[in-house]
Each structure stands twice: as structure tokens, then as C-alpha cells.
Design a protein around this motif. Structure first.
Motif: not given
Length: 402
Positions: A65-70
């Protein structure tokens, strides 16, 4: 732990730029680098453009899973602290509701932490882990719960193994052990739950709104048929709403005592209700032959079930189930049709309903529709996470189309 670089194929880049959280094998250009569960990765397009940051955790849905796009936000304790604080804040109204003390406080990717859900049970917290990768953060999450909530004790369900199933052992983690049963409240109703008794607790929290609606709308003295009844929670709601008699049918032996208990903790006499340990499909055939009629028929089957006589798949067989239910529903009655199968999409589910009505020459209408309640937050970029579909179907009282 040093993060790896996971590259996304060109055709899938726009999807991840838009916020899609699930890492699928078909989208990855170099999935072979993912060998260590829990290891963080930096998600990039082929030209090195940053897309997100996540972790490797193989489960039936995907690779992680992706947890952040920062770009400058690492996956560490501060990230989990922030996600948990936001999730708790979203449930403030539920924590303040004196009639309810059990609900979901973190719903996986819907709250930005795919692979983990956390449920609240009257001071106790139940964590459900869906991959070994997610489980590498177990101590961090447990510590954060004790630092940020009123946690009395913590339990967990490890829903992963080499075979992809539930890992069954002692589910108690730390703090104080919960009483057995643990009594919880939902909209003023009482339910007995068990946090350390296998894969399930005795109450499906995602059906809260449906139970309340049935309680508020069930006709006085109604006859209710509750199939795949589990511990009889729907029947309790109907009985408290004024139903005169419920028939509860489930193939599991333990459903008998568990259902009796749910009636008793609500001050209802189990002797006024039928609790049958029987194959639902066998019961349906016999009930139709006997000409039985009910004011409410509840269908909440598992996605897949096998008994000695029957194999049921929601994707293939739900229509047949509805045909039998309509035959057992009195004119003016209600069929409550529910499925939690994410692969049975809303359009197909409605098609099953209309086809079953046509085959049984039933007229009526879908009176109301339910999806997941507010605490089961859904990521708008991952609509498959909104798995629950429930329709209350009103059968015509006079034969004409409503």
C-alpha cells in the motif's frame, strides 16, 4: 530500514498520480525487488518522478500500500501517529455517543493505512492485520494506541499466513484481558462479543445502520426469517423493534448458544424465537413446500460457503437465494438482501434482484440501500474498498408495481 525504488509502468502512472493506494503486480516494472515484508519503498515513474511512498505487504489484493504522496514524508512513527490522530478525530461523534460504544476507528486505506483495521469495543481495541508486512509495525501501533486513547486492553487478528488465511492463536496482546463475553452497546442495543474466540467476534460492525433501520421500521408483531443468522444480531434488532417472532437459521452448531445469549443480554426470551442449526438452502426448500410466509426475510450469506449438501458462491448463486426469499415473503413484506463480497459489484447485485423478481413474478421496489457506515471510511480513489451492499426490497402488497 533503507527504502527501495519501485517503478510503475507508464500506463499505470496516471492512476497512482491520482492517488490509487494499492500496489498491484501488473502495475510494477520491477516487482522482483519486493522480497522483504514490511520494507518501505519509494514509488517512481520510469523517469524518476516521485509518485508516493509505501511498504511491501503481500495479501490477496496486491503487493502493498501507498501511505503517503508527500515526497519528504518518511514512513516512520510520526506518520502513524498522524494517521491515527486524524482517524480518531473523525470518530469524535461516535466516542461521544452514549448509546454506542463499539465501532471502527481506523479502516485501512480509507484512513491512509492499508493493510490494517482497528475496531473499538467498550475500552478494548482489536487490530486486524492483513499481511506480514503490515504486522512489522505492530509494536508501533500498539504503543500509539496506549498513548493516544483510553485503551484498557488490545487484541489482534492476524489474517495472513503462507496459505493466505487466518493465523489462529491467542489474540490477546497487552493490557487487561476483556471479560467473556464483553458486553457492548450499539444504538442502545446490547451485544455479547468475544475478542479471543477465533476469527470473528460475534458482531459485524459494518451492519450497524442496517440493524437500526430494521429496528425502527419492522412491523409490529412481524414474523422474521433471519438466514445465515450467525449470532442473531439482526433478529435482536427486529425483536426490540416489536417483531413478534423470529426464526434464525445457520449451519454452524455454535450459532444456537450464541444467538440465545444475544437475546438474553437484551432482556428477550429466547424461547419466544426459533433458533435452528440447519443448512439454509435445505430450510428454504422445506419452508416453501410448507407454504410459510414472513414479513421480513434477511439474507446475509458469506461470500462462499460449503456444507455437506450445498456449495454457495455469492457471485454465482445469490440470484437463486433471492428467488427462494421472494417466495417466502408475504405481500407487503421486506427482503433485506446483503453481501460483503467486493467482487459482486453494485450493478450486478441489483441485476440479481430484478432477475429474481421476474422469475418469481414478484413486483415491488428497492425501498432503501446501504453501503458502509461512516466509520468504515472509504478511499475515493479505491472504490473496491466499499464492499458492503444492502438493499431493503419491499414486495408489492397488491400485485401492482410500486
Amino acid at each position: 530500514m533503507e527504502e527501495q525504488i519501485l517503478r510503475i509502468k507508464k500506463d499505470f502512472v496516471p492512476k497512482y498520480e491520482d492517488g490509487y493506494p494499492l500496489i498491484t503486480e501488473e502495475a510494477c516494472a520491477n516487482p522482483q525487488i519486493l522480497t522483504e515484508e514490511g520494507r518501505p519503498f519509494r514509488l517512481e515513474a520510469g523517469d524518476g518522478t516521485f509518485l508516493g511512498r509505501g511498504y511491501y505487504g503481500r495479501q490477496n489484493k496486491g503487493l502493498g500500500w501507498v501511505l503517503t504522496q508527500k515526497e519528504h514524508e518518511p514512513i516512520d512513527e510520526r506518520l502513524f501517529q498522524k494517521k491515527l490522530a486524524v482517524a480518531l478525530g473523525r470518530r469524535t461523534s461516535l466516542f461521544m455517543d452514549e448509546t454506542t460504544n463499539t465501532f471502527r476507528i481506523l479502516n485501512g486505506e480509507g484512513d491512509g493505512l492499508g493493510g490494517l483495521t482497528i475496531d473499538y469495543f467498550n475500552g478494548y481495541y482489536l487490530l486486524q492485520w492483513y499481511s506480514a508486512g503490515a504486522y512489522t509495525w505492530q509494536k508501533t501501533i500498539v504503543d500509539l494506541l496506549f498513548q493516544n486513547t483510553d485503551a484498557v486492553g488490545v487484541y489482534e487478528k492476524k489474517r495472513f499466513s503462507s496459505e493466505g488465511g487466518y493465523v489462529s492463536d491467542d489474540d490477546f496482546v497487552t493490557g487487561e484481558r476483556a471479560p467473556e463475553p464483553l458486553l457492548v452497546k450499539e444504538n442502545g442495543m446490547t451485544f455479547a462479543v468475544y475478542l479471543n474466540d477465533g476469527a470473528m467476534t460475534g458482531l459485524f460492525l459494518d451492519q450497524r445502520d442496517v440493524r437500526q433501520t430494521l429496528r425502527e421500521t419492522v412491523p409490529e408483531d412481524a414474523r422474521v426469517l433471519n438466514t445465515f443468522s450467525y449470532t442473531g444480531a439482526f433478529s435482536v434488532a427486529c425483536a426490540l423493534g416489536g417483531a413478534g417472532h423470529t426464526v434464525n437459521v445457520d449451519a454452524a452448531n455454535r450459532s444456537l448458544e450464541k444467538t440465545k445469549e444475544q437475546f438474553e443480554v437484551n432482556g428477550l426470551d429466547p424461547a419466544s424465537h426459533q433458533i435452528l442449526v440447519e443448512d439454509v438452502f435445505t430450510y428454504f426448500r422445506r419452508a416453501i413446500q410448507r407454504g410459510e410466509q414472513y414479513d421480513v426475510v434477511i439474507l446475509d450469506p458469506p461470500s462462499f460457503a460449503r456444507t455437506k449438501k450445498t456449495t454457495f458462491s455469492a457471485v454465482k448463486d445469490y440470484g437463486k437465494l433471492l428467488e427462494q426469499a421472494f417466495q417466502l415473503t408475504a405481500p407487503g413484506g421486506i427482503v433485506a438482501a446483503s453481501t460483503n463480497h467486493a467482487g459482486l459489484y453494485p450493478k450486478k447485485f441489483r441485476a440479481f434482484i430484478y432477475e429474481a423478481m421476474e422469475k418469481t413474478e414478484t413486483t415491488g421496489r428497492i425501498k432503501s440501500t446501504f453501503r458502509l457506515p461512516e466509520d468504515f471510511r472509504v478511499d475515493a480513489d479505491y472504490p473496491d474498498g466499499n464492499y458492503l451492499k444492502v438493499h431493503l426490497i419491499e414486495k408489492s402488497a397488491e400485485g401492482g408495481l410500486l
